[in-house]
Write an enzyme that holds these catalytic residues in place. Structure first.
Site, PDB file in Angstrom:
ATOM      1  N   GLU A  49       0.926  -1.147  -0.059  1.00 27.27           N
ATOM      2  CA  GLU A  49       0.001  -0.120  -0.159  1.00 27.27           C
ATOM      3  C   GLU A  49       0.953   1.170  -0.189  1.00 27.27           C
ATOM      4  O   GLU A  49       1.806   1.522   0.937  1.00 27.27           O
ATOM      5  CB  GLU A  49      -0.914  -0.110   1.101  1.00 27.27           C
ATOM      6  N   ASP A  60      -5.272  10.251   8.564  1.00 32.08           N
ATOM      7  CA  ASP A  60      -3.821   9.858   9.115  1.00 32.08           C
ATOM      8  C   ASP A  60      -3.637  10.702  10.438  1.00 32.08           C
ATOM      9  O   ASP A  60      -3.890  11.655  10.899  1.00 32.08           O
ATOM     10  CB  ASP A  60      -2.789  10.272   8.080  1.00 32.08           C
TER      11      ASP A  60
END
Length: 263
Positions: A49, A60
């Site tokens: 990824e 995030d």
């Protein structure tokens, strides 16, 4: 069949769970990042990824935010991330690569141009966390028409009414977010994850991979044991951010992969 589909078919035949590793493209610099990327399959990673650096990464946590900022400060761009993928494909034509990021840089580039460039570079799938199913015509459907898997996130707050909509145009695998919140914020618990994975699998034949909150080989094994595999990101990115040697990062990844495969 994409590389992602082929990988899960192979893992099923081998009776193994999948290990997915996240890294930020260009962190801490382009050369080091490519060295890490090239070493991941040898460390047991089944799917890579690859983060696309962005200035406003809302999903995030601080660890990956800092990684993205380091990459941007070092001059990383979408072209350079795709260049990393092309370089990786010179020696590895089988490991799937999923590009994870946000829609703004793709929109700015133009969807058609982006999909053509991503496909040509060797990207196999996309995780674009800020595009809900209601916007599938923007990128999801064109991506699938271009031969790329579009991987959707399901979360603890995705209830039974919402889940069919989330699954509708998902392909490759379903990414189940094990905690409510941002990356690296809390520890995933297999006991909490297991019934949620079962709930998702009752509505889809796609593999369900669990991410967020997995930091150790034991945790990777525990989570993989109740799903089709697991994703680790922040724990890997943290070592890269600390300036650890690439060999040390890859040793850590190998331990996580071993744990997941035991699951």
């Amino acid at each position: 069949m994409t590389r992602i589909d082929d990988t899960f078919a192979r893992l099923r035949a081998e009776g193994r769970k999948a290990f997915v590793a996240y890294m930020m493209g260009g962190d801490p610099d382009e050369a080091t990042s490519l060295e890490v990327m090239r070493g991941l399959p040898g460390a047991g990673v089944d799917i890579i990824e690859l983060g696309l650096p962005f200035t406003d990464p809302m999903a995030d946590g601080p660890t990956i935010q800092r990684a993205g900022q380091r990459a941007l400060d070092g001059g990383m761009t979408m072209d350079k991330v795709l260049g990393m993928v092309r370089a990786f494909r010179e020696t590895d034509t089988t490991t799937p690569i999923v590009l994870m990021g946000y829609y703004n840089p793709i929109y700015a580039r133009g969807v058609d141009r982006f999909l053509a460039d991503a496909s040509a570079a060797g990207i196999d799938g996309l995780i674009i966390v800020d595009l809900p199913p209601e916007e599938d015509s923007e990128l999801c459907l064109p991506a699938q028409k271009a031969g790329l898997n579009f991987i959707r996130l399901a979360t603890p707050t995705t209830d039974d009414k919402r889940l069919p909509t989330v699954l509708q145009n998902t392909s490759g695998f379903v990414y189940y977010v094990s905690i409510t919140g941002i990356t690296g914020a809390a520890a995933a618990e297999a006991g909490d994850v297991a019934p949620e994975v079962a709930r998702i699998k009752a509505q889809t034949d796609l593999p369900v991979i669990v991410g967020f909150g997995i930091t150790t080989p034991d945790a990777a094994q525990a989570i993989a044991s109740v799903a089709d595999g697991c994703v680790v990101g922040s724990a890997i990115v943290k070592l890269i951010g600390e300036g650890k040697p690439v060999a040390e990062v890859l040793d850590f990844v190998a331990g996580l992969a071993e744990g997941a495969h035991k699951g």
